[in-house]
Design an enzyme around this catalytic site. Structure first.
Site, short mmCIF file in Angstrom:
data_model
loop_
_atom_site.label_atom_id
_atom_site.label_comp_id
_atom_site.label_asym_id
_atom_site.label_seq_id
_atom_site.Cartn_x
_atom_site.Cartn_y
_atom_site.Cartn_z
N LYS A 51 -2.08 -1.49 -3.70
CA LYS A 51 -3.04 -0.31 -3.69
C LYS A 51 -2.29 0.92 -4.03
O LYS A 51 -1.31 1.13 -3.30
CB LYS A 51 -3.91 -0.29 -2.37
CG LYS A 51 -4.78 0.90 -1.88
CD LYS A 51 -5.14 0.66 -0.66
CE LYS A 51 -6.09 1.99 -0.25
NZ LYS A 51 -6.65 2.09 1.00
N LYS B 40 0.86 -1.25 0.04
CA LYS B 40 0.07 0.02 -0.08
C LYS B 40 0.75 1.30 -0.03
O LYS B 40 1.75 1.58 0.66
CB LYS B 40 -0.93 0.01 1.27
CG LYS B 40 -1.70 1.20 1.40
CD LYS B 40 -2.69 1.13 2.40
CE LYS B 40 -3.48 2.69 2.72
NZ LYS B 40 -4.49 2.29 3.57
C1 PBG Z 1 -7.12 3.78 5.80
C2 PBG Z 1 -7.66 3.56 4.60
C3 PBG Z 1 -7.50 4.34 3.41
C4 PBG Z 1 -8.08 3.82 2.22
C5 PBG Z 1 -8.43 2.44 2.61
N1 PBG Z 1 -7.99 2.25 3.99
C6 PBG Z 1 -6.88 5.57 3.40
C7 PBG Z 1 -5.51 6.18 4.06
O1 PBG Z 1 -4.58 5.17 3.87
O2 PBG Z 1 -5.31 7.11 4.25
C8 PBG Z 1 -8.10 4.42 0.93
C9 PBG Z 1 -9.29 3.85 0.32
C10 PBG Z 1 -9.51 4.76 -0.93
O3 PBG Z 1 -9.07 5.89 -1.12
O4 PBG Z 1 -10.58 4.28 -1.61
N2 PBG Z 1 -6.53 2.89 6.57
#
Ligand code: PBG
Length: 324
Positions: free
Chosen positions: A249, A196
């Site tokens: 992601k 991620k």
């Molecule tokens: C937070 C989380 C995020 C997303 C999923 N879980 C945002 C972040 O890491 O700040 C993002 C999902 C999206 O943008 O659709 N744990």
């Protein structure tokens, strides 16, 4: 060799094109993210995510029934936590009667066979908007892992089929798996957000949950988007620690990573087409600059072609309606 070989022969009609098509999309490919809020009768549109909504539990039930009818059989739950319940320890995340725990019940009650995955991370519960416990401006890795493991257990007790840690702390998969095993939740799976990236594409999601970091950014835990080899290292470590499904992601900007991960592992690979990717296309389509449905299909096919077994996408419903 030309003219014996002419590639255009395989493109002469829709019939032959569909016969030789390498990638197709079905409802089975999708995991549907859902945003849940407290209250009753609430279906509120997220301003930066047109036609995407936060649901109160009653309307969440209606929504999952509709998804099931469309052939969408897996959801990924996120909750918007009221400000007065946020702190620096994630206490509310462990509340057996918390919004997430009730949301799991609500989905299972509405559609017992729906696969329920839950987001495991502290940011929606954190008064700092960070995915971990904060001390002197730093994110505490191992302390956070203890809460993430307890949070996962709480979701499993409430009936979640899979927990999906999205935080990027080191070693959290091991801590979560160990606790689940110890407590007898052998069948509760883990979908790890393993590669991620610290991405600016998460903006609309943070609007949806009111979870933007209050100070700094997430670069000490989420990955540097300039890195490729690190994604493989992260992913292999998560598999060693007990991840059943791994994830890359965001999606579209990271298809090179998707293919590389897919080639390197033998577990299912999920790809999250994130909120910013959704918002970009909606905005361009609203302006009449892009053909919404055509671009949407091109994007999800590209994600699958790159190597995704599973696509978490806000477009899931739109795609399934279009192809049915
Ligand atoms: C937070 C989380 C995020 C997303 C999923 N879980 C945002 C972040 O890491 O700040 C993002 C999902 C999206 O943008 O659709 N744990």
């Amino acid at each position: 060799m030309y003219p014996l070989s002419r590639n255009r022969r395989l493109r002469t009609s829709e019939a032959i094109r569909s016969l030789v098509r390498e990638t197709s999309i079905t409802p089975n490919d999708f995991l549907v993210p859902l945003f849940v809020v407290e209250g009753k009768g609430i279906k509120e549109e997220i301003p930066s995510m047109p036609n995407y909504f936060r649901y109160s539990l009653d309307l969440l039930s209606t929504e999952v029934k509709e998804l099931w009818k469309l052939g969408l059989k897996s959801v990924l739950l996120f909750v918007k936590v009221p400000d007065n319940l946020k702190d620096n320890t994630g206490k509310e995340a462990l509340n057996p009667d918390g919004l997430m725990q009730r949301a799991i019940h609500a989905v299972k009650h509405a559609v017992p066979d729906m696969l329920v995955m839950t987001d495991v991370a502290l940011d929606p519960y954190s008064n700092y908007g960070h995915d971990g416990i904060v001390s002197e401006g730093k994110i505490m890795n191992d302390l956070t892992n203890e809460v993430l493991a307890q949070m996962s257990l709480s979701h499993a007790v409430a009936g979640a089929d899979f927990v999906a840690p999205s935080d990027m702390m080191d070693g959290r998969i091991f801590e979560i798996r160990s606790l689940l095993e110890h407590e007898g939740f052998h069948d509760t799976g883990i979908m790890s957000y393993s590669a991620k990236y610290a991405s600016a594409f998460y903006g609309p999601f943070r609007d949806a949950l009111d979870s933007a970091p209050g100070f700094g950014d997430k670069k000490t835990y989420q990955m540097d988007f300039a890195n490729r080899e690190e994604a493989i290292r992260e992913t292999l470590m998560d598999i060693d620690e007990g991840a059943d499904i791994v994830m890359v992601k965001p999606g579209l900007c990271y298809l090179d990573i998707v293919r590389e991960v897919r080639n390197a592992v033998d577990v299912p690979v999920a790809v999250y087409q994130v909120s910013g990717e959704y918002a970009m296309l909606k905005a361009a389509a609203e302006k009449g600059w892009l053909d919404h449905d055509a671009v949407m299909m091109e994007q999800v096919i590209a994600i699958k072609r790159a190597g995704a077994h599973i696509i978490a996408s806000y477009f899931a419903k739109d795609v399934v309606k279009l192809i049915s």
